[in-house]
Write a protein that holds these residues in place. Structure first.
Motif, mmCIF file in Angstrom:
data_model
loop_
_atom_site.group_PDB
_atom_site.id
_atom_site.type_symbol
_atom_site.label_atom_id
_atom_site.label_comp_id
_atom_site.label_asym_id
_atom_site.label_seq_id
_atom_site.Cartn_x
_atom_site.Cartn_y
_atom_site.Cartn_z
ATOM 1 N N ALA A 188 31.341 35.408 40.083
ATOM 2 C CA ALA A 188 31.398 35.328 38.631
ATOM 3 C C ALA A 188 31.845 36.667 38.061
ATOM 4 O O ALA A 188 31.530 37.725 38.608
ATOM 5 N N ARG A 189 32.585 36.587 36.954
ATOM 6 C CA ARG A 189 33.035 37.809 36.305
ATOM 7 C C ARG A 189 31.831 38.656 35.898
ATOM 8 O O ARG A 189 30.807 38.141 35.465
ATOM 9 N N GLY A 190 31.940 39.940 36.083
ATOM 10 C CA GLY A 190 30.843 40.822 35.716
ATOM 11 C C GLY A 190 29.968 41.204 36.892
ATOM 12 O O GLY A 190 29.170 42.124 36.792
ATOM 13 N N ARG A 222 35.229 43.143 45.036
ATOM 14 C CA ARG A 222 34.027 43.504 45.776
ATOM 15 C C ARG A 222 32.848 43.421 44.818
ATOM 16 O O ARG A 222 32.959 43.827 43.654
ATOM 17 N N PHE A 223 31.750 42.889 45.301
ATOM 18 C CA PHE A 223 30.550 42.807 44.477
ATOM 19 C C PHE A 223 30.114 44.198 44.045
ATOM 20 O O PHE A 223 30.222 45.162 44.803
ATOM 21 N N LEU A 224 29.599 44.272 42.842
ATOM 22 C CA LEU A 224 29.087 45.545 42.347
ATOM 23 C C LEU A 224 27.793 45.908 43.073
ATOM 24 O O LEU A 224 27.080 45.024 43.553
ATOM 25 N N PRO A 225 27.485 47.186 43.115
ATOM 26 C CA PRO A 225 26.225 47.601 43.744
ATOM 27 C C PRO A 225 25.038 46.937 43.051
ATOM 28 O O PRO A 225 25.011 46.833 41.826
ATOM 29 N N GLY A 226 24.084 46.450 43.824
ATOM 30 C CA GLY A 226 22.897 45.850 43.237
ATOM 31 C C GLY A 226 22.993 44.347 43.086
ATOM 32 O O GLY A 226 21.986 43.670 42.962
ATOM 33 N N VAL A 227 24.218 43.807 43.071
ATOM 34 C CA VAL A 227 24.379 42.353 42.949
ATOM 35 C C VAL A 227 24.029 41.688 44.268
ATOM 36 O O VAL A 227 23.330 40.677 44.313
ATOM 37 N N VAL A 228 24.510 42.274 45.334
ATOM 38 C CA VAL A 228 24.199 41.787 46.678
ATOM 39 C C VAL A 228 23.817 42.996 47.529
ATOM 40 O O VAL A 228 24.007 44.140 47.122
ATOM 41 N N GLY A 229 23.302 42.739 48.712
ATOM 42 C CA GLY A 229 22.954 43.821 49.621
ATOM 43 C C GLY A 229 24.206 44.565 50.068
ATOM 44 O O GLY A 229 25.306 44.021 50.045
ATOM 45 N N GLU A 230 24.043 45.802 50.471
ATOM 46 C CA GLU A 230 25.189 46.625 50.862
ATOM 47 C C GLU A 230 26.012 45.984 51.979
ATOM 48 O O GLU A 230 27.230 46.109 52.003
ATOM 49 N N THR A 231 25.360 45.269 52.884
ATOM 50 C CA THR A 231 26.104 44.667 53.986
ATOM 51 C C THR A 231 26.993 43.523 53.509
ATOM 52 O O THR A 231 27.917 43.122 54.200
ATOM 53 N N TRP A 232 26.719 42.999 52.323
ATOM 54 C CA TRP A 232 27.542 41.916 51.771
ATOM 55 C C TRP A 232 28.662 42.449 50.902
ATOM 56 O O TRP A 232 29.463 41.684 50.374
ATOM 57 N N ARG A 233 28.712 43.731 50.711
ATOM 58 C CA ARG A 233 29.728 44.284 49.811
ATOM 59 C C ARG A 233 31.042 44.519 50.550
ATOM 60 O O ARG A 233 31.573 45.613 50.566
ATOM 61 N N THR A 234 31.564 43.459 51.144
ATOM 62 C CA THR A 234 32.873 43.551 51.763
ATOM 63 C C THR A 234 33.937 43.290 50.706
ATOM 64 O O THR A 234 33.664 42.748 49.639
ATOM 65 N N SER A 235 35.156 43.692 51.013
ATOM 66 C CA SER A 235 36.268 43.491 50.086
ATOM 67 C C SER A 235 36.875 42.115 50.331
ATOM 68 O O SER A 235 37.480 41.866 51.364
ATOM 69 N N HIS A 236 36.691 41.217 49.350
ATOM 70 C CA HIS A 236 37.228 39.871 49.472
ATOM 71 C C HIS A 236 38.605 39.772 48.830
ATOM 72 O O HIS A 236 38.933 40.535 47.922
ATOM 73 N N LEU A 237 39.368 38.805 49.278
ATOM 74 C CA LEU A 237 40.676 38.545 48.695
ATOM 75 C C LEU A 237 40.600 37.294 47.833
ATOM 76 O O LEU A 237 40.038 36.283 48.239
ATOM 77 N N VAL A 238 41.182 37.381 46.652
ATOM 78 C CA VAL A 238 41.131 36.276 45.708
ATOM 79 C C VAL A 238 42.541 35.975 45.200
ATOM 80 O O VAL A 238 43.233 36.873 44.733
ATOM 81 N N PRO A 239 42.964 34.708 45.300
ATOM 82 C CA PRO A 239 44.248 34.338 44.710
ATOM 83 C C PRO A 239 44.099 34.170 43.215
ATOM 84 O O PRO A 239 43.217 33.454 42.738
ATOM 85 N N VAL A 240 44.956 34.841 42.460
ATOM 86 C CA VAL A 240 44.880 34.769 40.998
ATOM 87 C C VAL A 240 46.247 34.384 40.442
ATOM 88 O O VAL A 240 47.270 34.939 40.836
ATOM 89 N N ASP A 241 46.235 33.417 39.535
ATOM 90 C CA ASP A 241 47.453 33.031 38.825
ATOM 91 C C ASP A 241 47.711 34.076 37.745
ATOM 92 O O ASP A 241 46.940 34.201 36.794
ATOM 93 N N ILE A 242 48.787 34.825 37.879
ATOM 94 C CA ILE A 242 49.017 35.931 36.943
ATOM 95 C C ILE A 242 49.289 35.446 35.521
ATOM 96 O O ILE A 242 49.125 36.188 34.573
ATOM 97 N N GLU A 243 49.701 34.187 35.372
ATOM 98 C CA GLU A 243 49.915 33.643 34.039
ATOM 99 C C GLU A 243 48.578 33.438 33.327
ATOM 100 O O GLU A 243 48.471 33.586 32.117
ATOM 101 N N VAL A 244 47.586 33.087 34.100
ATOM 102 C CA VAL A 244 46.274 32.754 33.545
ATOM 103 C C VAL A 244 45.367 33.974 33.514
ATOM 104 O O VAL A 244 44.542 34.144 32.620
#
Ligand SMILES: [Zn+2]
Length: 76
Positions: free
Chosen positions: A47-49, A10-32
């Motif tokens: 982006a990270r951060g 989820r985007f951190l507060p202040g990065v996007v508007g509150e209405t955009w702060r939905t919980s997204h799903l991201v596929p991550v390769d656990i090896e990487v």
């Protein structure tokens, strides 16, 4: 075959508007691990951060991510 796990971000507060702060799903390769920039199932690039990784859904889940995530096999 890569071992993919789905993480909730989820985007951190202040990065996007509150209405955009939905919980997204991201596929991550656990090896990487989590790369510098991740793409959510709904196509948003984060982006990270600028986002936090959540243990569980907080707030509103992203409906598009829910629709596009691969089915785990069980059920319909
Ligand atoms: Zn999403």
């Amino acid at each position: 075959m890569a071992d993919l796990v789905t993480v909730i971000v989820r985007f951190l507060p202040g990065v996007v508007g509150e209405t955009w702060r939905t919980s997204h799903l991201v596929p991550v390769d656990i090896e990487v691990g989590i790369p510098e920039t991740v793409s959510t199932y709904c196509g948003v690039r984060i982006a990270r951060g600028t986002a936090e990784v959540l243990e569980a859904y907080a707030g509103m889940p992203c409906e598009l991510c829910l629709l596009k995530q691969p089915r785990s096999g069980a059920g319909a």
